[in-house]
Design a protein around this motif. Structure first.
Motif, PDB file in Angstrom:
ATOM      1  N   ASP A  98      -4.023  11.987  -4.141  1.00 26.40           N
ATOM      2  CA  ASP A  98      -2.571  12.094  -4.363  1.00 26.40           C
ATOM      3  C   ASP A  98      -1.831  10.968  -3.641  1.00 26.40           C
ATOM      4  N   GLU A  99      -2.279  10.634  -2.443  1.00 24.34           N
ATOM      5  CA  GLU A  99      -1.655   9.561  -1.664  1.00 24.34           C
ATOM      6  C   GLU A  99      -1.792   8.220  -2.381  1.00 24.34           C
ATOM      7  N   LEU A 100      -2.964   7.966  -2.952  1.00 24.58           N
ATOM      8  CA  LEU A 100      -3.181   6.727  -3.693  1.00 24.58           C
ATOM      9  C   LEU A 100      -2.284   6.663  -4.928  1.00 24.58           C
ATOM     10  N   THR A 101      -2.166   7.803  -5.612  1.00 27.10           N
ATOM     11  CA  THR A 101      -1.310   7.853  -6.796  1.00 27.10           C
ATOM     12  C   THR A 101       0.141   7.591  -6.424  1.00 27.10           C
ATOM     13  N   THR A 102       0.564   8.153  -5.304  1.00 23.73           N
ATOM     14  CA  THR A 102       1.934   7.930  -4.826  1.00 23.73           C
ATOM     15  C   THR A 102       2.164   6.454  -4.500  1.00 23.73           C
ATOM     16  N   THR A 103       1.175   5.824  -3.882  1.00 24.33           N
ATOM     17  CA  THR A 103       1.290   4.404  -3.558  1.00 24.33           C
ATOM     18  C   THR A 103       1.418   3.564  -4.822  1.00 24.33           C
ATOM     19  N   LEU A 104       0.618   3.879  -5.833  1.00 20.54           N
ATOM     20  CA  LEU A 104       0.697   3.154  -7.101  1.00 20.54           C
ATOM     21  C   LEU A 104       2.083   3.307  -7.737  1.00 20.54           C
ATOM     22  N   GLU A 105       2.626   4.502  -7.664  1.00 20.03           N
ATOM     23  CA  GLU A 105       3.963   4.729  -8.222  1.00 20.03           C
ATOM     24  C   GLU A 105       5.015   3.956  -7.443  1.00 20.03           C
ATOM     25  N   ALA A 106       4.866   3.930  -6.122  1.00 14.69           N
ATOM     26  CA  ALA A 106       5.871   3.280  -5.268  1.00 14.69           C
ATOM     27  C   ALA A 106       5.935   1.776  -5.481  1.00 14.69           C
ATOM     28  N   VAL A 107       4.786   1.131  -5.708  1.00 15.05           N
ATOM     29  CA  VAL A 107       4.799  -0.325  -5.832  1.00 15.05           C
ATOM     30  C   VAL A 107       5.270  -0.792  -7.204  1.00 15.05           C
ATOM     31  N   GLN A 108       5.651   0.139  -8.070  1.00 15.03           N
ATOM     32  CA  GLN A 108       6.270  -0.265  -9.330  1.00 15.03           C
ATOM     33  C   GLN A 108       7.718  -0.715  -9.116  1.00 15.03           C
ATOM     34  N   ASP A 109       8.230  -0.527  -7.917  1.00 13.27           N
ATOM     35  CA  ASP A 109       9.563  -1.019  -7.570  1.00 13.27           C
ATOM     36  C   ASP A 109       9.638  -2.514  -7.885  1.00 13.27           C
ATOM     37  N   PRO A 110      10.639  -2.961  -8.630  1.00 12.84           N
ATOM     38  CA  PRO A 110      10.755  -4.384  -8.977  1.00 12.84           C
ATOM     39  C   PRO A 110      10.799  -5.308  -7.769  1.00 12.84           C
ATOM     40  N   GLU A 111      11.193  -4.787  -6.620  1.00 17.76           N
ATOM     41  CA  GLU A 111      11.256  -5.623  -5.424  1.00 17.76           C
ATOM     42  C   GLU A 111       9.871  -5.956  -4.886  1.00 17.76           C
ATOM     43  N   THR A 112       8.861  -5.206  -5.291  1.00 23.36           N
ATOM     44  CA  THR A 112       7.490  -5.508  -4.872  1.00 23.36           C
ATOM     45  C   THR A 112       7.023  -6.755  -5.603  1.00 23.36           C
ATOM     46  N   SER A 113       6.444  -7.692  -4.878  1.00 17.41           N
ATOM     47  CA  SER A 113       6.000  -8.929  -5.530  1.00 17.41           C
ATOM     48  C   SER A 113       4.821  -8.634  -6.445  1.00 17.41           C
ATOM     49  N   LEU A 114       4.648  -9.489  -7.440  1.00 18.09           N
ATOM     50  CA  LEU A 114       3.526  -9.340  -8.370  1.00 18.09           C
ATOM     51  C   LEU A 114       2.197  -9.358  -7.620  1.00 18.09           C
ATOM     52  N   ARG A 115       2.094 -10.251  -6.648  1.00 11.66           N
ATOM     53  CA  ARG A 115       0.834 -10.394  -5.905  1.00 11.66           C
ATOM     54  C   ARG A 115       0.531  -9.136  -5.093  1.00 11.66           C
ATOM     55  N   ASP A 116       1.547  -8.599  -4.413  1.00 18.00           N
ATOM     56  CA  ASP A 116       1.334  -7.394  -3.610  1.00 18.00           C
ATOM     57  C   ASP A 116       0.997  -6.197  -4.495  1.00 18.00           C
ATOM     58  N   ARG A 117       1.702  -6.075  -5.612  1.00 17.07           N
ATOM     59  CA  ARG A 117       1.438  -4.964  -6.524  1.00 17.07           C
ATOM     60  C   ARG A 117       0.005  -5.028  -7.058  1.00 17.07           C
ATOM     61  N   GLN A 118      -0.436  -6.248  -7.386  1.00  9.62           N
ATOM     62  CA  GLN A 118      -1.799  -6.395  -7.895  1.00  9.62           C
ATOM     63  C   GLN A 118      -2.822  -6.041  -6.825  1.00  9.62           C
ATOM     64  N   GLY A 119      -2.508  -6.357  -5.574  1.00 10.00           N
ATOM     65  CA  GLY A 119      -3.422  -5.992  -4.494  1.00 10.00           C
ATOM     66  C   GLY A 119      -3.624  -4.500  -4.399  1.00 10.00           C
ATOM     67  N   VAL A 120      -2.542  -3.730  -4.551  1.00  9.76           N
ATOM     68  CA  VAL A 120      -2.644  -2.274  -4.522  1.00  9.76           C
ATOM     69  C   VAL A 120      -3.403  -1.769  -5.739  1.00  9.76           C
ATOM     70  N   ILE A 121      -3.098  -2.305  -6.918  1.00  5.02           N
ATOM     71  CA  ILE A 121      -3.746  -1.850  -8.144  1.00  5.02           C
ATOM     72  C   ILE A 121      -5.256  -2.048  -8.066  1.00  5.02           C
ATOM     73  N   GLU A 122      -5.673  -3.249  -7.698  1.00  4.68           N
ATOM     74  CA  GLU A 122      -7.113  -3.532  -7.681  1.00  4.68           C
ATOM     75  C   GLU A 122      -7.828  -2.766  -6.575  1.00  4.68           C
ATOM     76  N   SER A 123      -7.192  -2.592  -5.425  1.00  4.81           N
ATOM     77  CA  SER A 123      -7.812  -1.820  -4.346  1.00  4.81           C
ATOM     78  C   SER A 123      -8.019  -0.368  -4.776  1.00  4.81           C
ATOM     79  N   ALA A 124      -6.996   0.231  -5.383  1.00  5.31           N
ATOM     80  CA  ALA A 124      -7.116   1.612  -5.860  1.00  5.31           C
ATOM     81  C   ALA A 124      -8.180   1.709  -6.945  1.00  5.31           C
ATOM     82  N   ASP A 125      -8.243   0.693  -7.797  1.00  7.40           N
ATOM     83  CA  ASP A 125      -9.268   0.658  -8.838  1.00  7.40           C
ATOM     84  C   ASP A 125     -10.666   0.670  -8.225  1.00  7.40           C
ATOM     85  N   HIS A 126     -10.868  -0.182  -7.220  1.00  9.47           N
ATOM     86  CA  HIS A 126     -12.160  -0.221  -6.545  1.00  9.47           C
ATOM     87  C   HIS A 126     -12.489   1.119  -5.893  1.00  9.47           C
TER      88      HIS A 126
END
Length: 485
Positions: free
Chosen positions: A153-181
């Motif tokens: 649930d915590e990981l899912t919440t983090t993924l939802e939170a980084v959809q904020d437009p203020e999050t940089s593309l690079r940072d958002r991708q870091g969260v996405i790929e880490s959660a994927d792994h």
């Protein structure tokens, strides 16, 4: 300004080849493979290709081909850029398709009119990836131990939170790929065939990494620190596929686990310094390269790392990790930390030598100039050096980007043998793209990441930068910094 080059030391690291294999039932590998599905943009390091039949060790690497001979027949295109030539400036076409640039048309690459937002929407791609990873995370809740359900649930919440437009593309991708792994590890914890000790290790590791990923939306964390943590997490969690693979030798698995645990703990520790960040980033890129296999990245030459170099590199990073533990131990004295940091500096130079030796063993990539430049620039864009690029490349970007300024260089794509199509994010969160000529772009990148720092910064993809430099030197007479020295 380019970063200070590390003092280099030549030291040979010998590692015995490891034969003991931790035997898992085939069901674990099958369960892991079944969970893996392609990411929306193909950028995820977790592949869906089914594993090879189990053996005594990770799949053997293909034998590298001989490097291609220079063609000698390529003639410089009209307006071929040179680092000192005023015509080397990239297209200054605006991201607004209706805007006409006031630059010299002779400096424009072919098809330079293809400029602007185009059909590429990185935010939409990342939103699709988040949806895909969230779905697979949710599927693991039915099989993981009960204590990991809140972590999912915590990981899912983090993924939802980084959809904020203020999050940089690079940072958002870091969260996405880490959660994927992490879906790999979560699946393993729920598999009956996973040995109890490994299940316990993975359970603790998933909790630790999930906690570290929360920096992705913590406004109290400085942006540079956030980017560094997420970069390290993205790289080090990519080792989870090899860690959870039944064919991985037991000692190699234990070393990779120790490195992943050490890095995920260290990056959020209380004793971070600029030099320590550098050590951690180098360790993560070396570990990611060493743990990449044809199954996790079929198209990557990093997958071809010979076992001898893989074991030596992992051993060197594991030794560095032990010093990192000393530095971060709250009971360590000031003297112990000073000695540990000095030792890490010396070991960092030896790891760089191991990284370069592994790359040299495979020879020069066969990709043409455009593709080699694409791989090289993307590696630097996503590295820690990416933070310096908005300032260092400000004179190369189209004039229409300059009033807002670039927040993040995101991706480049081969356009021709003289230009790349570069996608960037402006400070107003607008995504723009434009062709930029290869020669001036990589010449500037070589100032930001000189040869002495190239392998420690981007690992095995440094060979693509050197290949790009060789093409420009051989075919166009363009010298690219120190990359070929």
């Amino acid at each position: 300004m380019a970063r200070t080059s590390r003092r280099r030391a030549v030291h040979s690291v010998n590692a015995s080849l490891l034969a003991a294999t931790l035997a898992f039932p085939a069901g674990l590998t099958s369960a892991i493979a079944a969970l893996q599905t392609p990411g929306a943009s193909g950028s995820s390091a977790v592949a869906s290709t089914p594993p090879s039949p189990p053996g005594d060790s990770p799949p053997p690497s293909p034998t590298p081909s001989d490097p291609p001979a220079p063609s000698g027949t390529a003639s410089a295109p009209s307006g071929t850029p040179t680092p000192g030539d005023t015509t080397s400036a990239p297209s200054t076409a605006s991201s607004d398709p209706g805007h006409t640039a006031a630059s010299d048309e002779s400096s424009q690459p072919p098809d330079s009119g293809d400029t602007g937002r185009g059909n590429t929407d990185p935010l939409a791609e990342q939103a699709e990836q988040i949806k895909d990873v969230s779905t697979r995370l949710n599927e693991t809740k039915g099989i993981v131990p009960g204590e990991l359900a809140p972590t999912v649930d915590e990981l899912t919440t983090t993924l939802e939170a980084v959809q904020d437009p203020e999050t940089s593309l690079r940072d958002r991708q870091g969260v996405i790929e880490s959660a994927d792994h992490l879906t790999i590890a979560l699946t393993a914890t729920g598999d009956d065939g996973t040995p109890p000790r490994l299940r316990k290790q993975l359970t603790a590791l998933v909790k630790q990494v999930s906690s570290a990923l929360k920096v992705g939306y913590d406004a109290r964390v400085p942006s540079e620190t956030r980017s560094s943590v997420l970069l390290v997490m993205k790289r080090t969690t990519s080792a989870l596929d090899m860690i959870c693979d039944s064919r991985t030798p037991a000692e190699l698995r234990e070393q990779l686990l120790a490195i992943t645990e050490g890095l995920s703990s260290a990056v959020t520790g209380d004793h971070q310094t600029a030099s320590l960040r550098g050590f951690e980033e180098q360790m993560s890129v070396a570990q990611a390269d060493a743990s990449t296999t044809p199954r996790t990245s079929p198209a990557s030459t990093a997958a071809a790392m010979p076992p001898k170099h893989r074991y030596a590199l992992v051993q060197a990073v594991h030794e560095q990790n032990e010093k990192l533990r000393v530095f971060n131990d709250p009971e360590s004295s000031s003297k112990d930390r000073t000695e540990a940091e000095k030792d890490m500096r010396d070991r960092s130079a030896r790891i760089s030598d191991q990284q370069e030796a592994a790359g040299s063993a495979r020879g020069r990539p066969e990709d043409p100039l455009g593709k080699a430049a694409e791989t090289c620039t993307n590696a630097i864009f996503e590295s820690s050096a990416g933070d310096e690029l908005p300032q260092e490349l400000k004179d190369l970007v189209p004039g229409s980007w300059r009033p807002e300024g670039v927040k993040d260089f995101w991706k480049s794509k081969e356009k021709s043998d003289i230009a790349l199509d570069v996608l960037a994010e402006l400070r107003n969160n607008e995504n723009v793209r434009a062709p930029i000529k290869i020669a001036p772009l990589v010449t500037e990148l070589a100032k930001v990441v000189p040869k002495d720092d190239l392998w420690s910064t981007i690992g095995q993809r440094a060979s693509y930068c050197q290949s790009t430099a060789a093409y420009l030197d051989e075919d166009y007479g363009v010298a690219v910094g120190t990359w070929l020295e």
